[in-house]
Design an enzyme around this catalytic site. Structure first.
Site, PDB file in Angstrom:
ATOM      1  N   TYR A   1       0.901  -1.170   0.000  1.00 55.09           N
ATOM      2  CA  TYR A   1       0.000   0.000   0.000  1.00 55.09           C
ATOM      3  C   TYR A   1       0.925   1.202   0.000  1.00 55.09           C
ATOM      4  O   TYR A   1       0.867   2.046   0.869  1.00 55.09           O
ATOM      5  CB  TYR A   1      -0.826  -0.089   1.295  1.00 55.09           C
ATOM      6  CG  TYR A   1      -2.012   0.818   1.440  1.00 55.09           C
ATOM      7  CD1 TYR A   1      -3.023   0.875   0.483  1.00 55.09           C
ATOM      8  CD2 TYR A   1      -2.162   1.594   2.594  1.00 55.09           C
ATOM      9  CE1 TYR A   1      -4.131   1.680   0.673  1.00 55.09           C
ATOM     10  CE2 TYR A   1      -3.269   2.397   2.791  1.00 55.09           C
ATOM     11  CZ  TYR A   1      -4.256   2.429   1.825  1.00 55.09           C
ATOM     12  OH  TYR A   1      -5.367   3.215   2.017  1.00 55.09           O
TER      13      TYR A   1
ATOM     14  N   HIS B   1      -2.215   7.493  -3.112  1.00 54.98           N
ATOM     15  CA  HIS B   1      -3.343   6.561  -3.029  1.00 54.98           C
ATOM     16  C   HIS B   1      -3.818   6.411  -1.583  1.00 54.98           C
ATOM     17  O   HIS B   1      -5.018   6.506  -1.302  1.00 54.98           O
ATOM     18  CB  HIS B   1      -2.942   5.198  -3.604  1.00 54.98           C
ATOM     19  CG  HIS B   1      -3.980   4.129  -3.398  1.00 54.98           C
ATOM     20  ND1 HIS B   1      -5.193   4.145  -4.051  1.00 54.98           N
ATOM     21  CD2 HIS B   1      -3.992   3.031  -2.601  1.00 54.98           C
ATOM     22  CE1 HIS B   1      -5.907   3.086  -3.668  1.00 54.98           C
ATOM     23  NE2 HIS B   1      -5.204   2.397  -2.791  1.00 54.98           N
TER      24      HIS B   1
ATOM     25  N   GLN C   1     -15.418  -4.548   0.254  1.00 58.30           N
ATOM     26  CA  GLN C   1     -14.225  -4.156   1.024  1.00 58.30           C
ATOM     27  C   GLN C   1     -14.573  -3.214   2.178  1.00 58.30           C
ATOM     28  O   GLN C   1     -14.116  -3.386   3.309  1.00 58.30           O
ATOM     29  CB  GLN C   1     -13.228  -3.496   0.075  1.00 58.30           C
ATOM     30  CG  GLN C   1     -11.886  -3.135   0.691  1.00 58.30           C
ATOM     31  CD  GLN C   1     -10.990  -2.340  -0.274  1.00 58.30           C
ATOM     32  OE1 GLN C   1     -11.318  -2.183  -1.455  1.00 58.30           O
ATOM     33  NE2 GLN C   1      -9.878  -1.858   0.223  1.00 58.30           N
TER      34      GLN C   1
END
Ligand code: MN
Length: 422
Positions: free
Chosen positions: A135, A140, A247
């Site tokens: 990640y 992001h 999710q």
């Protein structure tokens, strides 16, 4: 070294100007066609060099390779021979393809060695043991934090201290071209707040790169950032399909599960670390300073342009994102050092994905979640068609390439069509 940046290499193979598969690239893959059983090849232009035939014809006889090592359904056994060997194989192929080298060019076996890429079916390049998704893009992680948590404190307190990641599912990683089925699952009804079951309404892609490990470690051992690149064989494009509504409901407190595990698509040609070396750029400054085991003495960042396209059924593809791998806050050496710092062992053929690669500008975001800001603003395609997430019948295509001083090294593409839920 034939790869030295001052050397212009010319091949006798016809390679079009914008080809990703130049003499500087020479990625490894596994292919088959109507006549040929699965085997290992190297791509150049519109051709594949059939390494098993090259081997049979004695072009590697001085290397004493295990018999039939190229007649395999995966690269694992080949990669396990070590970087010294795989580097030699790639360099031998490069030599044989040079315009002034007559050994293969004028050899009667040339027709058998050079296979048309168009007629080949590409298979999974490696048998993946374990898959980890990081990640590592700050842009992001910031975007997701703003949308799902707190716009004021978008990054969680640990984010700049360690490369956050989770263990994913290897069984559902599929090669480019294999369609995916829209996943079903539990989501939270936005009106009532109660759980409901059905097909995902927020199917998304994630624009990522992944590396494949080429050397194992023993349980209990760790890899330093200085040694990390010895353990990296090469890279592929990685579309980490995600169901945002599944999710969002399931991820607390243990992280992604069924919203991710239904499929990830990869490009079939593995671009070696050696081919990408010449596209290294300085890594971003990390502030605050990281702990010693995450410090790097040299750069491990690469200037690789990445693109995502959506192609609705019966339409042309439209580019929806242009990003770059150099944007990553955490680099591959830090990812591998962190992954093994607790003594977790890695194997040949493990896959480590970067996490969604987003830039700062809106058109460089690497997922529809960010591009449509969780469905608030539709993304307009060239035809006028609008998308907030991915619809049934859409094909998502990702491309990636590095280019410098007239040399291009690319990944080809990863594409997959979305079929309706079963
Ligand atoms: Mn991901």
């Amino acid at each position: 070294m034939s790869d030295s940046p001052t050397n212009t290499l010319i091949t006798w193979v016809e390679v079009s100007k914008n080809s990703d598969f130049t003499i500087y690239n020479l990625p490894f893959g596994v292919f088959q066609n109507k006549r040929l059983s699965p085997r290992i090849g190297i791509a150049i232009g519109d051709k594949i060099v059939d390494l098993s035939i090259l081997d049979q014809e004695g072009f590697f006889s001085d290397m004493f390779l295990p018999e039939g090592v190229f007649l395999s359904e995966s690269l694992n056994e080949l990669i396990a021979l070590g970087k010294v060997i795989t580097k030699k194989i790639r360099e031998r192929v490069q030599e044989l393809l040079l315009a002034d080298n007559e050994k293969l060019r004028d050899n009667s076996s040339r027709g058998k060695v050079m296979v048309n890429r168009k007629e080949a079916t590409m298979l999974m390049p490696v048998k993946i043991g374990d898959y980890t998704d990081f990640y590592s893009s700050m842009e992001h992680a910031t975007n997701v934090g703003k949308m799902f948590r707190d716009p004021e404190n978008a990054l969680l307190p640990n984010w700049k201290h360690l490369p956050v990641g989770y263990h994913g599912r290897a069984s559902s990683i599929i090669p480019s071209g294999v369609p995916i089925t829209r996943p079903k699952g539990q989501t939270k009804d936005p009106e009532t707040g109660a759980p409901v079951f059905g097909p995902s309404k927020k199917l998304d892609f994630e624009l990522e790169l992944a590396f494949i490990t080429g050397k194992p470690t023993k349980l209990g051992d760790s890899i330093s950032t200085a040694d990390a690149e010895e353990y990296i064989f090469g890279f592929v494009l990685f579309n980490d399909w995600s169901a945002r509504d599944i999710q969002a409901w399931e991820y607390v407190p243990l992280g992604p599960f069924l919203g991710k595990s239904f499929a990830s698509s990869i490009s079939p040609w593995v671009v070696t670390l050696e081919a990408l070396e010449q596209f290294k750029v300085e890594s971003p400054v990390q502030e605050p300073e990281v702990l010693d085991y995450l410090k790097c003495a040299k750069s491990h960042s690469f200037d690789i342009q990445l693109e995502a396209y959506i192609q609705p059924d019966g339409e042309k593809g439209s580019k929806v994102s242009t990003s770059n791998f150099k944007n990553m806050y955490w680099n591959v050496a830090q990812q591998l050092a962190h992954h093994t710092v607790n003594g977790c062992n890695i194997n040949v053929g493990d896959m480590m994905a970067s996490g969604t690669i987003s830039g700062q500008e809106r058109d460089s975001f690497g997922s529809m979640l960010e591009l449509s800001w969780n469905g608030k603003d539709a993304v307009k395609l060239e035809s006028g068609t609008e998308r907030k997430f991915i619809e049934d019948g859409d094909t998502v295509i990702m491309k990636g390439f590095a280019e410098k001083d007239g040399r291009r090294v690319g990944f080809g593409e990863v594409k997959a069509k979305v079929l309706p839920a079963k």
